[in-house]
Design an enzyme around this catalytic site. Structure first.
Site: not given
Length: 496
Positions: A259, A319, A370
């Site tokens: 990321e 995301k 994440c």
């Protein structure tokens, strides 16, 4: 009362020892036992602050990774999260008046973790009991009921231990109840060894993992010079390509960057696109690039972007679970007016809408970004969409050398067992890792170093029971805890 507060304080500190990087998993049930002992026989009002004391003792060190953002943020987060423990303590003292109370308290623990994962501002499910059990006798329970069942079994072992101490301290002679309680406390972790799990299917994929490192530290991890992070990851990819050509490493089927591996939007910046394209052509396989891309004039998206060596940018995943105050600002006008630090968020992120199942070479990669790895539903959706293996793209640069990277790795270990999937973690500064479907860490990097490797991981398609039943075990445990609480309140009213 001071003794109870001391027991709660000790329980919180012991529980902290169960979490990475210390990782003494057996301290999980011991910490729960000490907390339960502090609450037994306590009135609800007093139980609230006793539970709060234990929570603070646990969460202060466990969430110390927040400190690079600011000590005030750390204090506020611990203070808010501890309120859930205070509520748990009140409910626990009520159900402790019922028979079989260790079971009810363990169910309430699951309910407390569920609530923390929802409120406030989208929830914060960090520091769940399950996430202290990345590789322990309790870990296999993840294949049956996911993280909630692992938390439940750890809590149940702890409450059974506390019940045993209470009965023995009360002068009760050895009887069937004591024997059964002891047997239960031992049996719970032992049963983890006989949990059935799907076996190998004979298919593998080779994945190149790139960790480029960053120039800065803390909140200024990008440094002052633009595109350094992108060049670092491109350079490591070129180094990987040379190692493959020289026969030092096997040829990968695909490559994964972390990321935020490009701090420049490759859609709008031609030089950034050329750097990525050159790296993809050199290695000769698709690269999963972690990019922050512009959306309109005021927004952005955290994107996992497939970059093909021939056709360039293609399929992507945006995301879905965004970090409050990091990727977007809740109550934007008020917060920005009160805090200058809140302006560091910059462009407000927009959440994606579909799970990250992206075709790359011979497999469909399940992309998790994440923060999302802590949320059960985010990972489950990705597996249901066909993702195998799973790839966790993460940027922990602001938290390097804190306890966040090892805690996040433990989450990947649990997810691997929960869904019978290999998990690749690609991090900008570490810890990048390869986790086998049994939760074993097969390879990992250090922190604050540039590194690369090609790892061969199994491709699994069979589902665990946890994947098939979804959140059902969690809801059952919450319902049991709620029912026990209502029954305890009714009993107390009848006796008053």
């Amino acid at each position: 009362m001071l003794l109870k507060a001391a027991s709660s304080l000790a329980g919180g500190l012991v529980l902290y020892l169960a979490f990475p990087p210390i990782g003494w998993w057996f301290c999980g049930p011991i910490g729960v036992a000490l907390l339960a002992l502090a609450l037994y026989g306590t009135r609800p009002r007093r139980a609230a602050w006793i539970g709060y004391v234990g929570a603070v003792a646990f969460l202060f060190p466990t969430l110390s990774w927040v400190r690079p953002i600011g000590d005030d943020v750390w204090l506020a987060l611990v203070g808010i999260e501890s309120l859930f423990w205070a509520a748990l303590a009140v409910a626990a003292t009520l159900v402790m008046r019922l028979r079989a109370w260790p079971l009810w308290v363990a169910c309430l623990w699951v309910a407390q973790e569920w609530a923390r994962g929802l409120f406030p501002v989208g929830g914060f499910p960090w520091a769940r009991l399950a996430f202290s059990q990345g590789e322990s006798p309790y870990t296999p329970f993840a294949a049956l009921g996911g993280a909630p069942l692992v938390s439940f079994t750890v809590a149940l072992s702890g409450t059974l231990l506390s019940a045993l101490v209470i009965r023995l301290a009360g002068g009760v002679r050895w009887d069937r109840t004591i024997a059964g309680t002891l047997l239960g406390a031992i049996a719970v972790p032992v049963l983890g060894f006989v949990v059935p799990r799907p076996g190998d299917e004979g298919e593998t994929v080779r994945i190149g993992v790139i960790q480029g490192n960053v120039p800065g530290r803390g909140m200024n991890f990008l440094g002052d010079e633009p595109a350094v992070v992108l060049r670092n990851h491109a350079n490591e990819t070129h180094r990987l390509a040379r190692a493959v050509r020289d026969g030092e490493l096997p040829e990968p089927d695909l490559v994964v960057w972390p990321e935020n591996s490009t701090d420049i939007d490759p859609y709008s910046d031609r030089s950034a696109a050329e750097v990525i394209d050159s790296a993809a052509k050199d290695i000769g396989v698709p690269i999963l690039v972690g990019a922050v891309v512009k959306i309109g004039t005021e927004n952005r998206a955290t994107r996992g972007l497939v970059w093909d060596p021939v056709t360039g940018p293609g399929a992507y995943y945006d995301k879905r679970k965004l970090v409050p105050f990091g990727e977007y600002t809740p109550m934007k006008e008020l917060v920005l007016a009160l805090s200058s630090r809140a302006h560091l968020v910059g462009r407000q992120s927009i959440a994606g809408k579909t799970p990250g199942a992206l075709r790359m070479g011979p497999v469909t990669v399940g992309v998790v970004e994440c923060y999302e790895v802590a949320f059960d539903g985010m990972v489950r959706d990705t597996v249901d969409a066909g993702g195998t293996p799973l790839v966790v793209q993460t940027n922990n640069a602001s938290y390097a050398l804190t306890n966040l990277p090892p805690q996040q790795l433990a989450m990947s270990q649990l997810r691997a067992v929960e869904f019978n999937r290999a998990v690749i973690t690609a991090a900008t500064t570490g810890i990048s890792a390869s986790v086998a479907p049994d939760g074993r860490v097969a390879w990992r990097t250090g922190e604050l170093v540039a590194d690369m490797n090609v790892v061969e991981v199994p491709v699994r398609t069979r589902s665990t029971l946890a994947a098939r039943v979804g959140a059902l075990p969690e809801w059952i445990l919450i319902l049991i805890g709620a029912t026990a609480t209502v029954a305890a309140i009714a009993k107390a009213r009848r006796n008053s």
